[in-house]
Write a protein that holds these residues in place. Structure first.
Motif, PDB file in Angstrom:
ATOM      1  N   ASP A  64       1.253  -1.100  -0.258  1.00  0.00           N
ATOM      2  CA  ASP A  64      -0.013  -0.163   0.373  1.00  0.00           C
ATOM      3  C   ASP A  64       1.402   1.211  -0.319  1.00  0.00           C
ATOM      4  OD1 ASP A  64      -2.742  -1.482   0.672  1.00  0.00           O
ATOM      5  OD2 ASP A  64      -1.695  -2.259   2.011  1.00  0.00           O
ATOM      6  N   ALA A  65       0.231   2.194  -0.594  1.00  0.00           N
ATOM      7  CA  ALA A  65       1.002   3.671  -1.012  1.00  0.00           C
ATOM      8  C   ALA A  65      -0.208   4.706  -0.955  1.00  0.00           C
ATOM      9  CB  ALA A  65       1.969   3.535  -1.520  1.00  0.00           C
ATOM     10  N   PHE A  66       0.539   5.597  -0.359  1.00  0.00           N
ATOM     11  CA  PHE A  66      -0.370   6.823   0.005  1.00  0.00           C
ATOM     12  C   PHE A  66       0.665   8.360  -0.091  1.00  0.00           C
ATOM     13  CE2 PHE A  66      -1.556  11.068   2.344  1.00  0.00           C
ATOM     14  CZ  PHE A  66      -3.196  11.027   1.568  1.00  0.00           C
ATOM     15  N   ALA A  67       0.221   8.885  -1.104  1.00  0.00           N
ATOM     16  CA  ALA A  67       1.811  10.583  -1.159  1.00  0.00           C
ATOM     17  C   ALA A  67       0.378  11.519  -1.303  1.00  0.00           C
ATOM     18  CB  ALA A  67       2.062   9.994  -2.407  1.00  0.00           C
ATOM     19  N   ILE A  68       0.542  12.972  -1.322  1.00  0.00           N
ATOM     20  CA  ILE A  68       0.669  14.452  -1.065  1.00  0.00           C
ATOM     21  C   ILE A  68       1.388  14.900  -2.279  1.00  0.00           C
ATOM     22  CG2 ILE A  68       0.624  15.012   0.593  1.00  0.00           C
ATOM     23  CD1 ILE A  68      -1.799  16.309   0.576  1.00  0.00           C
ATOM     24  N   TYR A  69       1.554  15.611  -2.891  1.00  0.00           N
ATOM     25  CA  TYR A  69       1.930  16.282  -3.427  1.00  0.00           C
ATOM     26  C   TYR A  69       1.484  17.962  -3.965  1.00  0.00           C
ATOM     27  CZ  TYR A  69      -0.420  14.943  -8.134  1.00  0.00           C
ATOM     28  OH  TYR A  69      -1.268  14.748  -9.327  1.00  0.00           O
ATOM     29  N   ALA A 123       9.272  24.776  -8.433  1.00  0.00           N
ATOM     30  CA  ALA A 123       9.550  24.269  -7.285  1.00  0.00           C
ATOM     31  C   ALA A 123       8.547  22.760  -7.214  1.00  0.00           C
ATOM     32  CB  ALA A 123       9.672  24.714  -6.561  1.00  0.00           C
ATOM     33  N   GLY A 124       8.359  22.147  -6.359  1.00  0.00           N
ATOM     34  CA  GLY A 124       7.837  20.900  -6.636  1.00  0.00           C
ATOM     35  C   GLY A 124       7.797  19.431  -4.650  1.00  0.00           C
ATOM     36  N   LEU A 125       7.542  19.502  -4.531  1.00  0.00           N
ATOM     37  CA  LEU A 125       7.480  18.508  -2.824  1.00  0.00           C
ATOM     38  C   LEU A 125       6.564  17.135  -3.317  1.00  0.00           C
ATOM     39  CD1 LEU A 125       9.361  18.669  -1.297  1.00  0.00           C
ATOM     40  CD2 LEU A 125       7.135  19.719   0.274  1.00  0.00           C
ATOM     41  N   ARG A 126       6.809  16.535  -2.750  1.00  0.00           N
ATOM     42  CA  ARG A 126       6.079  15.135  -2.250  1.00  0.00           C
ATOM     43  C   ARG A 126       6.283  13.900  -0.781  1.00  0.00           C
ATOM     44  NH1 ARG A 126       3.051  12.323  -7.049  1.00  0.00           N
ATOM     45  NH2 ARG A 126       1.948  10.210  -6.494  1.00  0.00           N
ATOM     46  N   TYR A 127       4.615  14.083  -0.588  1.00  0.00           N
ATOM     47  CA  TYR A 127       5.124  12.673   0.106  1.00  0.00           C
ATOM     48  C   TYR A 127       4.406  11.601  -0.087  1.00  0.00           C
ATOM     49  CZ  TYR A 127       4.501  11.175   4.967  1.00  0.00           C
ATOM     50  OH  TYR A 127       4.991  10.100   6.558  1.00  0.00           O
ATOM     51  N   THR A 128       5.247  10.959   0.425  1.00  0.00           N
ATOM     52  CA  THR A 128       5.149   9.351   0.120  1.00  0.00           C
ATOM     53  C   THR A 128       4.903   8.325   1.484  1.00  0.00           C
ATOM     54  OG1 THR A 128       6.022   9.128  -2.214  1.00  0.00           O
ATOM     55  CG2 THR A 128       5.103   7.216  -1.293  1.00  0.00           C
ATOM     56  N   ASP A 129       3.991   7.735   1.949  1.00  0.00           N
ATOM     57  CA  ASP A 129       4.034   6.797   2.691  1.00  0.00           C
ATOM     58  C   ASP A 129       3.465   5.291   2.093  1.00  0.00           C
ATOM     59  OD1 ASP A 129       4.046   7.003   5.984  1.00  0.00           O
ATOM     60  OD2 ASP A 129       2.324   5.267   5.090  1.00  0.00           O
ATOM     61  N   GLU A 130       4.532   4.313   2.838  1.00  0.00           N
ATOM     62  CA  GLU A 130       3.819   3.066   1.791  1.00  0.00           C
ATOM     63  C   GLU A 130       4.809   2.041   2.862  1.00  0.00           C
ATOM     64  OE1 GLU A 130       7.934   2.462  -0.313  1.00  0.00           O
ATOM     65  OE2 GLU A 130       6.193   3.084  -1.358  1.00  0.00           O
ATOM     66  N   SER A 131       4.079   0.618   2.910  1.00  0.00           N
ATOM     67  CA  SER A 131       3.742  -0.494   3.313  1.00  0.00           C
ATOM     68  C   SER A 131       3.322  -1.864   2.730  1.00  0.00           C
ATOM     69  CB  SER A 131       3.098  -0.117   4.970  1.00  0.00           C
ATOM     70  OG  SER A 131       1.800  -0.578   4.143  1.00  0.00           O
ATOM     71  N   LYS A 132       4.072  -3.171   3.291  1.00  0.00           N
ATOM     72  CA  LYS A 132       4.032  -4.187   2.569  1.00  0.00           C
ATOM     73  C   LYS A 132       4.223  -5.233   4.189  1.00  0.00           C
ATOM     74  CE  LYS A 132       7.468  -3.284  -1.067  1.00  0.00           C
ATOM     75  NZ  LYS A 132       8.749  -3.053  -2.421  1.00  0.00           N
ATOM     76  N   SER A 133       3.646  -6.458   3.093  1.00  0.00           N
ATOM     77  CA  SER A 133       3.648  -7.388   3.990  1.00  0.00           C
ATOM     78  C   SER A 133       3.397  -8.468   3.294  1.00  0.00           C
ATOM     79  CB  SER A 133       2.134  -6.963   4.680  1.00  0.00           C
ATOM     80  OG  SER A 133       1.105  -7.403   4.643  1.00  0.00           O
ATOM     81  N   ARG A 134       3.305  -9.415   4.385  1.00  0.00           N
ATOM     82  CA  ARG A 134       3.044 -11.102   3.148  1.00  0.00           C
ATOM     83  C   ARG A 134       3.901 -12.527   4.662  1.00  0.00           C
ATOM     84  NH1 ARG A 134       8.790 -13.217   0.069  1.00  0.00           N
ATOM     85  NH2 ARG A 134       9.529 -13.924   2.531  1.00  0.00           N
TER      86      ARG A 134
END
Length: 874
Positions: A428-433, A448-459
């Motif tokens: 899963d991933a979520f980003a705002i930019y 100029a630009g900026l992006r924040y990403t939060d992500e996770s993985k599981s198995r």
């Protein structure tokens, strides 16, 4: 722990300055040689050097390629087809710095030596693929979208701000044809080619109203990669393909300010699969380099290769314009269902090779499914004000199921295979930019630009070895086992149980192994040997058969093994989380109405993850990789040789940190001896690299409808950190202990110092129509296929061996490929015939390698192909 080491910026600035000076000199030379007019008046509205405009979406909006402050290369559908580029991998012939390989059906993209070769369920691409601007998380089956195109865009360099996760190396965007409202727009083409190839492709446009239309496109193709079966069994070689697909595109202009586009596609790939071939033994036995061996003559035996891949997707894009703001909402749902049984082989044929053991069914099985949902909401300005901006949120979710089974037929002792089956893999991933461009004046703009990403993985799943140690008379070791002979089908994802906790009795372990088999092979022995154990009996049934007789073990008189020790895969559970920020900052300056210069700094990341679990310990986590690139460039329209021309140049420097290299970790530490007796591969952030280069693009239009396009990339890379285990010389007799190697000073894999493409084309008007021809020549200088760079191997004893001595030459010599195309269009423009030749000199090049102890597996380019094509346009 995340590696936060950074090299001094001064080194990068110095190198970048050196390149920038070269760039400036090249621009000044060109300006004078072309005898450009004096600086145009600041109020001039017309560019006197207009060349055919190429529209791209590199900045997430339509604009002329000459207005993009970066390196983007666009190939139209006509250019792709007429150059003889008949499948997705061949795009690299037209784009310098782009490498595309296919390992077991998984497409690997590298741009400027940056990418990812991790094809596991935990791996991610290093260059982000897109379809119509929408992210594709799993590039397996990407070639099934390669028809009825408008164009393909390759955006070079990290694109983290605008494109997000896994755009570390850049992006590749496949853009398909759109419906039209008020006219017919369709075609049908049929094709025959060498090596038994043939196919058909077509599309039709259905106008539903003045504001809505539907486009239906499809294709069918059979082809092969040109491998030969040098064995004695009648098995089809790897690389045979039978592909088909259909795409429906609906477009509705809901109002003057709103539109809805829906694209649904389905494709099937079938054939004999894409396994590589191990050349290690051939090199060791002959002392020859790969270029002196026939890498396409493969000794197939045992399993017949088979591949089936189904890909499907639907994407929708809604756009709405308000007074000063545009709204875009896009979403995509894609599925992949892949299965491959590798065409098994004993390497390549060569002088002095031993007899082929035809009765050997060792091989590999793969099964992979993916369901991925992507959604994005984006707002952007739509006025002509000084501030242009965009902002948005992005969400991604993927569910995978993955099965892998590697069989070792005739396991005399004691290994019979390896299984990694994961019924639940989530990402899963979520980003705002946000991104903006501000006009400080008529000629000077800042961005100029900026992006924040939060992500996770599981198995969750199982992973490890199948091993049977079966004792004969007087506890002699060991009775052999056969597994995987004719007709064998593994359970993989159809297993009834993936929980191995508590399976510590011989009966439970035997039952678990048997549950991994749907259909036993015709001459398998495993089920008969351990069924009694699974049923609660003693040590299983012992018997000797000629094909499992090792010559020194006999069965006890009572028909039971004297002992039975079973090994089953272990539980695999893991998870990782990461967040990071990408940015870009720069400026553009219009020297004149036909000349823009720019400078910028930007970043990109590739997702991190975790490794396999060992002995119940939590898996080791690795952090996202990241690149910061410093870039200066010039984009120039001018007049040369009596016609419009383009000269673009870009110099860049990469600071590549948290780089992941494969290493070994201890999985069996003996506390008493204070030493490790077992090792396994893991991914670790132990590397860092620098990369710098210069890209040049020139386009000319001459008299008599002659055009010339020249693209060239000068590139250099250097690993600045990275000490890892040298897996080319792993001592499995000593628990897998391995010497270390310092990669400092090595080049990145697949990085050529120089690559270039030259496209020369002409259209000749004739009384009955028009004739056109094209030559596409591509050259790559030599490159290495792994991070080891063919360095000598220093053993633990201190002895030194050359890579050639142990079967590991990995330097691909420089090579050139030439594609040609000829076409004739009849006067009414409705009919056309074409002839093409791809790789007409039949160059053989390794595009990827898998390197291990006795492993040097090669994946090759496509062999020479000739073809004829007839096209009807309506």
């Amino acid at each position: 722990m995340k590696n936060t080491t950074t090299r001094p910026l001064a080194r990068g600035v110095t190198r970048l300055s050196r390149i920038a000076l070269s760039l400036g000199f090249a621009s000044l030379t060109l300006l004078s040689s072309a005898a450009l007019q004096a600086q145009e008046d600041d109020n001039a509205e017309v560019n006197p050097y207009d060349i055919e405009e190429i529209i791209v979406t590199a900045n997430r909006r339509e604009q002329s390629i000459q207005d993009v402050s970066g390196v983007v290369q666009s190939l139209s559908a006509d250019e792709i087809r007429s150059a003889g580029i008949t499948e997705f991998r061949q795009l690299q012939l037209a784009v310098p710095g782009l490498s595309i390989a296919n390992q077991e059906g998984n497409v690997e993209l590298f741009i400027r030596g940056v990418g990812s070769a991790n094809n596991t369920e935990l791996g991610d691409p290093g260059a982000a693929p897109h379809l119509n601007g929408v992210y594709i998380p799993r590039p397996r089956g990407l070639g099934g979208m390669f028809y009825d195109l408008e164009r393909v865009e390759v955006n070079k360099g990290p694109q983290g701000t605008l494109y997000g996760r896994n755009a570390l190396a850049g992006t590749l965007n496949i853009i398909t044809k759109k419906p039209t409202f008020d006219e017919k727009d369709g075609y049908f083409q049929a094709e025959v080619a060498s090596r038994g190839g043939y196919g058909a492709e077509g599309a039709t446009n259905v106008s539903l109203s003045d504001s809505s239309a539907l486009r239906i496109a499809g294709y069918y193709q059979e082809r092969d990669y040109g491998f030969n079966n040098a064995g004695t069994q009648s098995l089809d070689p790897a690389g045979l393909q039978e592909d088909k697909g259909i795409r429906l595109t609906y477009l509705n202009e809901l109002s003057d300010t709103a539109s809805l586009s829906i694209v649904a596609d389905y494709a099937e790939e079938a054939g004999t699969g894409y396994p590589g071939t191990n050349i290690n033994a051939a090199v060791r036995d002959t002392g020859l380099r790969p270029s002196d061996l026939n890498l396409r003559d493969v000794r197939y035996r045992g399993l017949q290769g088979e591949m089936e891949n189904e890909i499907a997707g639907i994407q929708a894009v809604f756009k709405k314009s308000f007074d000063s703001v545009d709204l875009e909402v896009n979403t995509s749902f894609r599925t992949v269902d892949f299965y491959q049984r590798n065409a098994a082989s004993d390497g390549i044929a060569y002088d002095g090779v031993g007899a082929l053991d035809e009765d050997n069914f060792s091989g590999q099985f793969w099964a992979s499914t993916s369901e991925a949902l992507v959604a994005e909401l984006r707002l952007s300005s739509n006025t002509d004000g000084r501030l242009q901006w965009s902002t948005g949120v992005f969400g991604f979710s993927e569910d995978q199921e993955v099965g892998f089974f590697s069989l070792a037929d005739k396991g005399y002792c004691c290994y019979s295979g390896t299984e990694f089956t994961m019924p639940d893999v989530d990402g899963d991933a979520f980003a705002i930019y946000g991104d903006m461009t501000f006009d400080f004046s008529d000629r000077f703009r800042g961005m100029a630009g900026l992006r924040y990403t939060d992500e996770s993985k599981s198995r969750y799943g199982i992973g490890g070895n199948w091993a049977l140690t079966l004792g004969g008379r007087d506890f002699a070791c060991c009775v052999a086992t056969r597994l995987g002979t004719e007709g064998f089908v593994p359970a993989l994802l159809d297993r009834p149980n993936f929980d191995v906790s508590g399976l510590d009795t011989p009966q439970a372990q035997a039952q678990f192994l048997l549950e991994g088999i749907v259909t036993p092979g015709a001459r398998d022995t495993l089920i008969q040997q351990i069924s009694a154990v699974a049923n609660g009996g003693p040590n299983g049934e012992c018997f000797v058969r000629p094909d499992i007789d090792n010559g020194f073990v006999t069965c006890p008189d009572d028909g039971f093994f004297t002992y039975t020790n079973l090994t089953i895969p272990a539980q695999q559970q893991g998870e990782s989380e990461a967040d990071y920020t990408d940015f870009r900052l720069g400026f553009e300056y219009d020297v004149s109405d036909s000349h823009m210069v720019y400078a910028k700094v930007s970043s990109g990341h590739k997702a991190g993850g975790f490794n396999d679990s060992f002995q119940g310990f939590l898996p080791e986590v690795f952090e996202p990789e990241d690149i910061v690139v410093y870039e200066v460039g010039s984009r120039l329209d001018y007049e040369a040789f009596g016609g419009p021309a383009v000269f673009n140049a870009t110099a860049f420097y990469y600071d590549y940190s948290n780089q992941v290299f494969q290493d070994l970790t201890c999985i069996n530490f003996d506390v008493r001896e204070e030493e490790c007796n077992g090792f396994a591969l893991v991914n670790r952030n132990v590397g860092a690299s620098e990369l710098y280069g210069l890209e040049i693009e020139s386009r000319f239009n001459f008299e008599n409808n002659v055009s010339l396009d020249v693209f060239a990339t000068f590139l250099d890379s250097e690993v600045t950190e990275g000490v890892v285990a040298d897996v080319r010389e792993q001592d499995f007799g000593n628990g897998g202990i391995t010497p270390l190697i310092d990669l400092t000073g090595n080049k990145l894999p697949l990085q050529s110092d120089f690559s270039a493409t030259v496209r020369l084309a002409q259209v000749v008007d004739l009384s009955g129509g028009s004739f056109d021809w094209q030559i596409l020549a591509s050259y790559r200088s030599d490159y290495f296929l792994s991070q080891f760079n063919e360095r000598d191997i220093v053993l633990l004893s201190g002895d030194r061996l050359s890579a050639l001595e142990v079967g590991h030459p990995e330097k691909q010599d420089g090579f050139a490929t030439i594609n040609v195309g000829f076409g004739y269009t009849f006067a009414d423009g409705r009919y056309r015939i074409e002839a093409y030749g791809q790789n007409i000199t039949d160059e053989v090049a390794s595009q990827k390698a898998i390197v291990g102890n006795t492993t040097n597996v090669r994946f090759l380019n496509d062999a020479r192909t000739y073809g004829l094509r007839a096209i009807a346009i309506f």
